[in-house]
Design a protein around this motif. Structure first.
Motif, mmCIF file in Angstrom:
data_model
loop_
_atom_site.group_PDB
_atom_site.id
_atom_site.type_symbol
_atom_site.label_atom_id
_atom_site.label_comp_id
_atom_site.label_asym_id
_atom_site.label_seq_id
_atom_site.Cartn_x
_atom_site.Cartn_y
_atom_site.Cartn_z
ATOM 1 N N PHE B 232 -11.141 0.494 8.628
ATOM 2 C CA PHE B 232 -12.212 0.125 7.604
ATOM 3 C C PHE B 232 -13.313 1.312 7.643
ATOM 4 O O PHE B 232 -13.952 1.273 6.379
ATOM 5 N N MET B 233 -13.343 2.334 8.462
ATOM 6 C CA MET B 233 -14.263 3.385 7.978
ATOM 7 C C MET B 233 -13.436 4.209 6.587
ATOM 8 O O MET B 233 -14.234 4.646 5.844
ATOM 9 N N PHE B 369 -16.141 -3.492 -9.078
ATOM 10 C CA PHE B 369 -16.143 -2.716 -7.712
ATOM 11 C C PHE B 369 -15.634 -3.541 -6.323
ATOM 12 O O PHE B 369 -15.004 -2.937 -5.695
ATOM 13 N N ILE B 370 -15.501 -4.774 -6.649
ATOM 14 C CA ILE B 370 -14.600 -5.513 -5.620
ATOM 15 C C ILE B 370 -13.414 -5.171 -5.707
ATOM 16 O O ILE B 370 -12.599 -5.072 -4.696
ATOM 17 N N GLY B 371 -12.905 -5.133 -7.173
ATOM 18 C CA GLY B 371 -11.639 -4.668 -7.183
ATOM 19 C C GLY B 371 -11.220 -3.267 -6.639
ATOM 20 O O GLY B 371 -10.203 -3.144 -5.940
ATOM 21 N N LEU B 372 -12.045 -2.452 -6.888
ATOM 22 C CA LEU B 372 -12.026 -1.013 -6.250
ATOM 23 C C LEU B 372 -11.725 -1.346 -4.800
ATOM 24 O O LEU B 372 -11.125 -0.477 -4.106
ATOM 25 N N PHE B 373 -12.935 -1.639 -3.966
ATOM 26 C CA PHE B 373 -12.883 -2.003 -2.665
ATOM 27 C C PHE B 373 -11.413 -2.665 -2.140
ATOM 28 O O PHE B 373 -10.968 -2.186 -1.183
ATOM 29 N N LYS B 374 -10.982 -3.577 -2.812
ATOM 30 C CA LYS B 374 -9.763 -4.208 -2.419
ATOM 31 C C LYS B 374 -8.632 -3.053 -2.630
ATOM 32 O O LYS B 374 -7.662 -2.952 -1.716
ATOM 33 N N ASP B 375 -8.497 -2.287 -3.678
ATOM 34 C CA ASP B 375 -7.484 -1.470 -3.799
ATOM 35 C C ASP B 375 -7.424 -0.132 -2.989
ATOM 36 O O ASP B 375 -6.762 0.455 -2.972
ATOM 37 N N THR B 376 -8.567 -0.161 -2.083
ATOM 38 C CA THR B 376 -8.707 0.846 -1.320
ATOM 39 C C THR B 376 -7.495 0.834 -0.222
ATOM 40 O O THR B 376 -7.048 1.762 0.353
ATOM 41 N N THR B 377 -6.995 -0.596 -0.048
ATOM 42 C CA THR B 377 -5.839 -0.675 0.991
ATOM 43 C C THR B 377 -4.403 -0.084 0.422
ATOM 44 O O THR B 377 -3.327 0.069 1.074
ATOM 45 N N LEU B 378 -4.476 0.186 -0.895
ATOM 46 C CA LEU B 378 -3.099 0.836 -1.304
ATOM 47 C C LEU B 378 -3.023 2.143 -0.829
ATOM 48 O O LEU B 378 -1.808 2.927 -1.099
ATOM 49 N N VAL B 379 -3.993 3.030 -0.297
ATOM 50 C CA VAL B 379 -3.762 4.392 -0.003
ATOM 51 C C VAL B 379 -2.538 4.489 1.410
ATOM 52 O O VAL B 379 -2.175 5.238 1.632
ATOM 53 N N VAL B 380 -2.518 3.219 1.811
ATOM 54 C CA VAL B 380 -1.458 3.176 3.196
ATOM 55 C C VAL B 380 -0.130 3.844 2.423
ATOM 56 O O VAL B 380 0.600 4.410 3.249
ATOM 57 N N PHE B 381 0.132 3.673 1.114
ATOM 58 C CA PHE B 381 1.596 4.376 0.514
ATOM 59 C C PHE B 381 1.414 5.618 0.379
ATOM 60 O O PHE B 381 2.711 6.361 0.264
ATOM 61 N N ILE B 382 0.402 6.581 0.349
ATOM 62 C CA ILE B 382 0.646 7.821 0.555
ATOM 63 C C ILE B 382 0.139 8.328 1.778
ATOM 64 O O ILE B 382 -0.080 9.613 2.040
ATOM 65 N N GLY B 383 0.083 7.519 2.816
ATOM 66 C CA GLY B 383 0.117 8.108 4.356
ATOM 67 C C GLY B 383 -1.171 7.990 4.602
ATOM 68 O O GLY B 383 -1.484 8.561 5.795
ATOM 69 N N LEU B 385 -4.353 6.118 6.752
ATOM 70 C CA LEU B 385 -4.279 4.766 7.689
ATOM 71 C C LEU B 385 -5.443 3.950 7.375
ATOM 72 O O LEU B 385 -6.469 3.942 8.091
ATOM 73 N N ASP B 386 -5.330 3.251 6.418
ATOM 74 C CA ASP B 386 -6.427 2.121 5.942
ATOM 75 C C ASP B 386 -5.851 0.891 7.262
ATOM 76 O O ASP B 386 -4.957 0.987 7.828
ATOM 77 N N PRO B 387 -6.864 -0.089 7.038
ATOM 78 C CA PRO B 387 -6.686 -1.307 8.065
ATOM 79 C C PRO B 387 -5.262 -1.694 8.056
ATOM 80 O O PRO B 387 -4.509 -2.077 8.990
ATOM 81 N N ILE B 388 -4.671 -1.704 6.801
ATOM 82 C CA ILE B 388 -3.195 -2.359 6.484
ATOM 83 C C ILE B 388 -2.180 -1.442 7.361
ATOM 84 O O ILE B 388 -1.257 -1.691 8.174
ATOM 85 N N GLY B 389 -2.336 -0.338 6.970
ATOM 86 C CA GLY B 389 -1.405 0.806 7.767
ATOM 87 C C GLY B 389 -1.625 0.989 9.240
ATOM 88 O O GLY B 389 -0.613 0.769 9.976
ATOM 89 N N LEU B 390 -2.969 0.756 9.647
ATOM 90 C CA LEU B 390 -3.087 0.715 11.151
ATOM 91 C C LEU B 390 -2.480 -0.739 11.772
ATOM 92 O O LEU B 390 -1.968 -0.613 12.768
ATOM 93 N N SER B 391 -2.610 -1.756 10.865
ATOM 94 C CA SER B 391 -1.960 -3.115 11.455
ATOM 95 C C SER B 391 -0.541 -2.839 11.724
ATOM 96 O O SER B 391 0.045 -3.199 12.603
#
Lengths: 477, 438
Positions: B232-233, B369-383, B385-391
Motif C-alpha cells: 500500500f505504500m 482521483f478514485i479511479g487513479l488510485f484504483k488503477d495503481t493496482t495495474l503496476v503489478v503487470f510491469i513488475g 509489487l503493489d498489494p495484489i502483486g504481493l498477495s
C-alpha cells in the motif's frame, strides 16, 4: 461615430507582437508550435538513433510471418502455422467478444440496480447501495482475480460429476459449471449451410484419447469441441504452451455413418438476417398502428402480430436448418460437446459486467432523478397513466441524460478488457501486444498497432455517440 | 334564517372530543414497514428476496470470519487448529496470514528497522493535506503543505538532506525574481526569467551545490532503492503523486482545449483523445518497454518515476475532460462580465471562471482521483509489487499456498476505505461550496 473612435493608423512595430492582444495570440501559437516541433523531432531522432544502435528497423513485415503459438479461444479458424496478423485478428475478436458480452450484461445489471436503488423499499435500496459502493470503490483487477480464483478453486472438477452423489449439471442437465470453465449447450444444425460432415462409425473413440494427451501436456486440460463455430471454439493446447497435442484432433471425420450436426457462420448470419427482418416487420406494424390511431383515434392491437412477425420466420428457419441442442456430456476426463467457456472468459466477463454495472446504476439513477417531478405531475394532469407517463414523458427525457455517460462506460469497459492479462484471456493485448512482441522483438510496431486499435475503436464509438447526441439534443431557440 | 340555524345546531357536537392516538397501523414502525417493505406484491417479493440474500451472505461470511485463526505460522498449521477447534472441514478464515504478513502488504520489502520513516512520512502527509482539505485548519499550516513534498521524498527514499534543500532553493530563486525584479523589468520578462533561471539552476548548479554541502555537513538517511518499496505504500506514493500532479496539468489542458488559439486547441485535443483512447495498461507497457527508445541513448530512470509520469498524464487527460464540462456549463455572462471588468485572461480565469467551473466539476474530479488510485493496482503487470502483486507472491510461498480469500478481503477493504472516504469528502465539499438553493 464609428469613424471617430477608430484608432489612428500607425505602422506595425515589433513590440506589438507581444503587447498587442491582436497579435499576441499569433506569437504564442508560433512559439508553441516551434517548441512542440522541437520536442517531436527530438523524440523521433532519439528513436531513430536508438533503433540504429540496436540494429533494428521499423517494419511491419512480421505481421505476415507465421506466429508459431496457439490461442486457446478462437472465433475464427486459427492454428500456430498462421501469421501474426491472423493471431492479432483472433485477439481483436476475443476482445470484442468479451466487450460486447460485458456491455450487454452490465447494462442489464446497471439498469436493474439503478431502478432498485430509487425504490421505496428500504432494504432493497440499501442492498443496491452496498452493491454499487462496493464495486465502485474496489479495484477492478481485484474482482477479476477474485472471481477467477473462485472459479478455479471452489468449483467441482469434471470428475465430481461422475456417479450419483457428486455434483450435478444445472438447467435440465445442460449446463456444467466446473473448475475448468462452464460448459453450455450449443445449437447445431443437421442441414447446415456450411455443409455437414458424415460421422465415422465410432466417433467417440478419438476424442478421449486426444483429451488424455492434452491433459498430460498441460495444467489446464484442453477440451475438444467436435462442433464449434457458433460461440467459442477452444483450441488444443493449454494456455501457455506453444504447439502441442495437435495430433489426433481431426481423426474422427471419415466416411460412413450418419450426419454430424454442425454449425457454420453462414447459419448464424442467416438467423441474424431473419431476426433483423422480423424486427423491421414488427416496427412497420407498430407504425401502421400509430397511423391508424392518428386517423381514427383507435389503436388496433398489434402486439401478438408483432411477436409473430419476429418468431414465425425464426422458427421456420430453425426447422429448415434442422436445429438441435448439442449438450455437453462427460467424456473421458472432461466434458465433450457444447461450448466451453473458459474460466478466464467467465471471470473477465462477470467482473467487467458487475464493475461497470455499478457505474451504470449510478448513471441511470442520476438520469431518472434529473427529470423534474413537474414532468410526471404534468403528465398525470393530462390524464396519462403511470406506464404511459414513463414511456412517453420520463424515459425519452431521461435517456437524453443517460446515453452519453452510458456510452463512455461502454468505452471504459472495452478498454478495461485489457486487464485480461490477469487471467490469461487471449485478447488483443495478449496476442499482438504480448506473445507476438516477445517472439519477434518488435515492441515499437506492436505497441503502436495495439494503441491504434484501441484508439480507432474509441474514436469510432465516440463518433457514433456524438451523432446520436446531436440527434437527441434539446432543440433550443 | 336564524330558525334554520337553530335547527341545525342540534346536530353539532357541543363538547370537544379528546385527542385520540392515530390508528395503530397508521403510525410508527408498523406503518413504516407496511409502506416501505410490504406495499404491494412486487415489493413483498423484493423484500423477501433481499432478506434471503442478506441471510445467505451473512450466514456464510460471519461464522467464517469470526471463527478465524489469528496465530499460526503457516496454512497447514492453521488448518490443523481449525480441525482441532471446530472439527475438520468447518469453514474458518486463516487471518494468521495477515497477522504474519501485514508489514509486507503495507511496506513491501522496505527494511524493517526503517519502518518509522514511511510511518512518519504518512503522518506528515496527513498534516500537509489537512489545511488543503479543510478550511477550518489554521492557514499557517499551508507552509507544511508546501515543504511536505521535499520532506516526504527525503524520508522515503533517503539519501542526503541537501538534495531536497538545493532543489527548494530553485523555487526560492523563482520567488525572488518575481518579488524583487518584477517592478523593475516588467511582468513578462520576469515571468520568463522566473521559469528559465531555476531550470538552468537545477540542471547545472543544483547537483554540485548539494554535493558540496553534503561534504561539509553530512546529513543523510540510509538510501532505500525503489525495488524495495511495495504494497500500500507503493500504491499511495503513486496515487498521491499522480493526484497532486495531474490536477494542474488537467486544468491547463482543459483551458487549452477551450482556447481560441488554433494550434494550442488542436494539440490539447489530440493529446487528450490519444491518451483517453488507449487503456492504461498499454501506456504502462509503453513506459516500461518503449520509453528507452524515445530518450537519448543511455538514459535510464526509475521504473516508479516512469509509472508516476504515465499515471499523471493519463489522469490529467480525464481531468481535462471533466474540467472542460465545468467550463462549458458556466453561463456565457460570466466570461463577458470578467472581460467587462477589464481583467486579462489569467486574472479572469483565476478569479472568476475557474473557481466556479472547478466547483461544478468536483464530483467528476474526485471520481477521476478514485479511479487513479484504483488503477495503481495495474503496476503489478510491469513488475512493481503493489498489494495484489504481493498477495500473489505470498500465495506462491510454501507457507501460505492456497490462501486467497483472506488476502483479497484485506486488500479490498483497504481500498474501499480509501476510495469511499474520498467519495464522502467530495460530497462534503459539494455541500460546503453550494451557494444557491440554500
Amino acid at each position: 461615430m464609428a469613424t471617430i473612435s477608430d484608432p489612428p493608423e500607425r505602422g506595425f512595430r515589433l513590440s506589438q507582437l507581444i503587447f498587442d492582444t491582436r497579435y499576441r495570440s499569433m506569437t504564442i501559437q508560433v512559439v508553441a508550435m516551434i517548441l512542440i516541433g522541437l520536442l517531436l523531432s527530438w523524440l523521433i531522432s532519439n528513436t531513430i538513433n536508438n533503433l540504429e544502435a540496436l540494429g533494428k528497423d521499423f517494419d511491419f513485415g512480421f505481421l505476415s510471418q507465421p506466429a508459431g503459438y496457439d490461442i486457446n479461444q478462437q472465433l475464427i479458424d486459427y492454428n500456430n502455422q498462421m501469421t501474426h496478423g491472423r493471431a492479432a485478428l483472433v485477439g481483436i475478436l476475443n476482445t470484442l467478444l468479451v466487450a460486447v458480452m460485458g456491455c450487454a450484461l452490465a447494462t442489464v445489471l446497471g439498469v436493474i440496480a439503478g431502478v432498485l436503488r430509487l425504490s421505496n423499499n428500504w432494504i432493497v435500496s440499501r442492498l443496491t447501495a452496498v452493491y454499487v459502493e462496493g464495486f465502485r470503490n474496489v479495484p477492478l483487477l481485484l474482482w477479476i482475480v477474485l472471481i477467477f480464483a473462485l472459479m478455479t478453486e471452489s468449483m467441482p472438477t469434471p470428475r465430481d460429476f461422475r456417479g450419483e452423489d457428486g455434483s450435478s449439471m444445472i438447467l435440465g442437465e445442460s449446463v456444467a459449471i466446473t473448475n475448468r470453465g462452464v460448459y453450455i449447450p450449443n445449437v447445431v444444425f443437421s442441414r447446415s449451410l456450411g455443409g455437414n460432415e458424415i460421422a465415422a462409425p465410432e466417433p467417440e473413440a478419438a476424442a478421449p484419447a486426444a483429451s488424455t494427451g492434452a491433459n498430460m501436456a498441460g495444467t489446464y486440460g484442453a477440451s475438444r469441441i467436435a462442433t464449434g463455430g457458433a460461440g467459442v471454439q477452444t483450441g488444443q493446447a493449454d494456455d501457455n504452451a506453444s504447439g502441442s497435442a495437435e495430433g489426433g484432433s481431426d481423426a474422427g471425420t471419415e466416411e460412413g455413418g450418419e450426419v454430424i450436426p454442425s454449425s457454420s457462420g453462414w447459419d448464424w448470419l442467416l438467423i441474424l438476417a431473419v431476426l433483423i427482418a422480423g424486427g423491421i416487420g414488427a416496427r412497420v406494424l407498430g407504425k401502421r398502428a400509430s397511423h391508424i390511431q392518428e386517423a381514427t383515434g383507435k389503436r388496433p392491437t398489434t402486439l401478438p402480430l408483432q411477436i409473430a412477425a419476429i418468431l414465425v420466420p425464426l422458427i421456420v428457419v430453425l426447422v429448415a436448418l434442422g436445429a438441435s441442442l448439442d449438450k455437453p456430456e462427460l467424456g473421458g476426463f472432461n466434458f465433450d460437446g457444447g461450448v466451453h467457456l473458459r474460466n478466464s472468459l467467465i471471470a473477465l466477463w462477470l467482473a467487467l459486467s458487475l464493475y461497470t454495472g455499478a457505474f451504470i446504476a449510478e448513471i441511470v439513477r442520476g438520469g431518472i432523478l434529473a427529470i423534474s417531478k413537474g414532468q410526471t405531475e404534468a403528465a398525470y394532469a393530462l390524464g396519462l397513466r403511470p406506464g404511459t407517463t414513463m414511456n412517453l414523458v420520463i424515459l425519452p427525457q431521461a435517456l437524453r441524460v443517460i446515453i452519453p455517460p452510458l456510452i463512455s462506460q461502454f468505452l471504459n469497459l472495452t478498454k478495461n478488457s485489457s486487464l485480461a492479462i490477469a487471467v490469461g484471456y487471449m485478447d488483443v493485448r495478449s496476442t499482438l501486444g504480448g506473445i507476438t512482441i516477445n517472439q519477434t522483438g518488435r515492441e515499437l510496431e506492436g505497441m503502436l498497432l495495439l494503441g491504434l486499435f484501441y484508439l480507432v475503436l474509441s474514436l469510432l464509438i465516440s463518433g457514433v455517440m456524438n451523432v446520436y447526441n446531436s440527434s437527441v439534443k434539446l432543440k433550443e431557440r | 334564517m336564524s330558525d334554520t340555524h337553530a335547527q341545525t345546531v342540534a346536530y353539532v357536537r357541543d363538547t370537544m372530543l379528546d385527542q385520540q392516538d392515530p390508528p395503530l397501523n397508521q403510525t410508527g414502525a408498523l406503518k413504516w414497514i407496511r409502506e416501505n417493505l410490504f406495499s404491494g406484491w412486487l415489493n413483498i417479493m423484493l423484500t423477501l428476496l433481499s432478506l434471503w440474500v442478506i441471510y445467505a451472505a451473512l450466514s456464510h461470511l460471519l461464522p467464517w470470519a469470526l471463527r478465524g485463526i489469528w496465530d499460526a505460522s503457516n496454512l497447514s498449521q492453521c488448518r490443523e487448529i481449525i480441525a482441532e477447534r471446530y472439527g475438520a472441514g468447518t469453514p474458518a478464515a486463516c487471518w494468521a496470514v495477515l497477522a504474519e504478513r501485514w508489514p509486507q502488504l503495507i511496506f513491501g520489502f522496505f527494511p524493517k528497522e526503517l519502518y518509522w520513516r514511511p510511518i512518519l512520512a504518512f503522518l506528515i502527509f496527513l498534516a500537509a493535506v489537512a489545511p488543503v482539505l479543510f478550511s477550518s485548519v489554521p492557514r499557517k499550516m499551508l507552509w507544511v503543505s508546501a515543504l511536505a513534498p521535499f520532506v516526504l521524498f527525503w524520508l522515503i527514499w533517503g539519501g542526503s538532506l541537501w538534495g531536497p534543500v538545493a532543489a527548494i532553493l530553485g523555487f526560492v530563486i523563482a520567488w525572488a525574481i518575481m518579488a524583487f525584479a518584477a517592478p523593475k523589468i516588467g511582468t513578462l520578462l520576469s515571468v520568463i526569467l522566473a521559469i528559465v533561471v531555476p531550470v538552468i539552476y537545477w540542471l547545472t548548479l543544483c547537483g554540485p551545490l548539494a554535493g558540496a554541502l553534503a561534504s561539509v555537513v553530512p546529513l543523510a538517511l540510509e538510501q532505500v532503492p525503489t525495488q524495495n518499496m511495495g504494497g500500500f505504500m507503493l500504491a499511495t506514493i503513486i496515487g498521491v503523486s499522480g493526484i497532486v500532479l495531474s490536477l494542474p496539468l488537467g486544468i491547463l489542458l482543459a483551458l487549452g482545449r477551450q482556447s481560441d488559439m488554433f494550434i494550442i486547441n488542436k494539440c490539447s485535443v489530440a493529446f487528450i483523445e490519444i491518451i483517453r483512447g488507449v487503456p492504461l495498461i498499454v501506456w504502462l507497457f509503453t513506459a516500461s518497454l518503449l520509453l528507452n527508445y524515445f530518450l537519448p541513448p543511455g538514459t535510464n530512470f526509475d521504473l516508479m518515476l516512469r509509472v508516476i509520469i504515465m499515471v499523471t498524464l493519463f489522469s490529467a487527460a480525464y481531468i481535462a475532460e471533466v474540467v472542460r464540462g465545468g467550463l462549458a456549463a458556466l453561463p456565457k455572462g460570466q466570461y463577458e462580465a470578467a472581460d467587462a471588468l477589464g481583467l486579462d485572461y489569467w486574472k479572469s480565469m483565476r478569479l472568476i471562471i475557474l473557481p466556479q467551473a472547478l466547483k461544478i466539476s468536483i464530483p467528476g474530479i474526485v471520481n477521476t482521483f478514485i479511479g487513479l488510485f484504483k488503477d495503481t493496482t495495474l503496476v503489478v503487470f510491469i513488475g512493481l509489487l503493489d498489494p495484489i502483486g504481493l498477495s500473489n507472491s505470498i500465495r506462491a510461498t510454501t507457507d501460505w499456498n492456497g490462501v486467497y480469500w483472506e488476502l483479497f478481503v484485506f486488500i479490498g477493504l483497504c481500498f474501499f476505505i480509501f476510495c469511499f472516504s474520498m467519495g464522502r469528502y467530495s460530497l462534503f465539499l459539494e455541500k460546503k461550496l453550494r451557494r444557491e438553493h440554500r
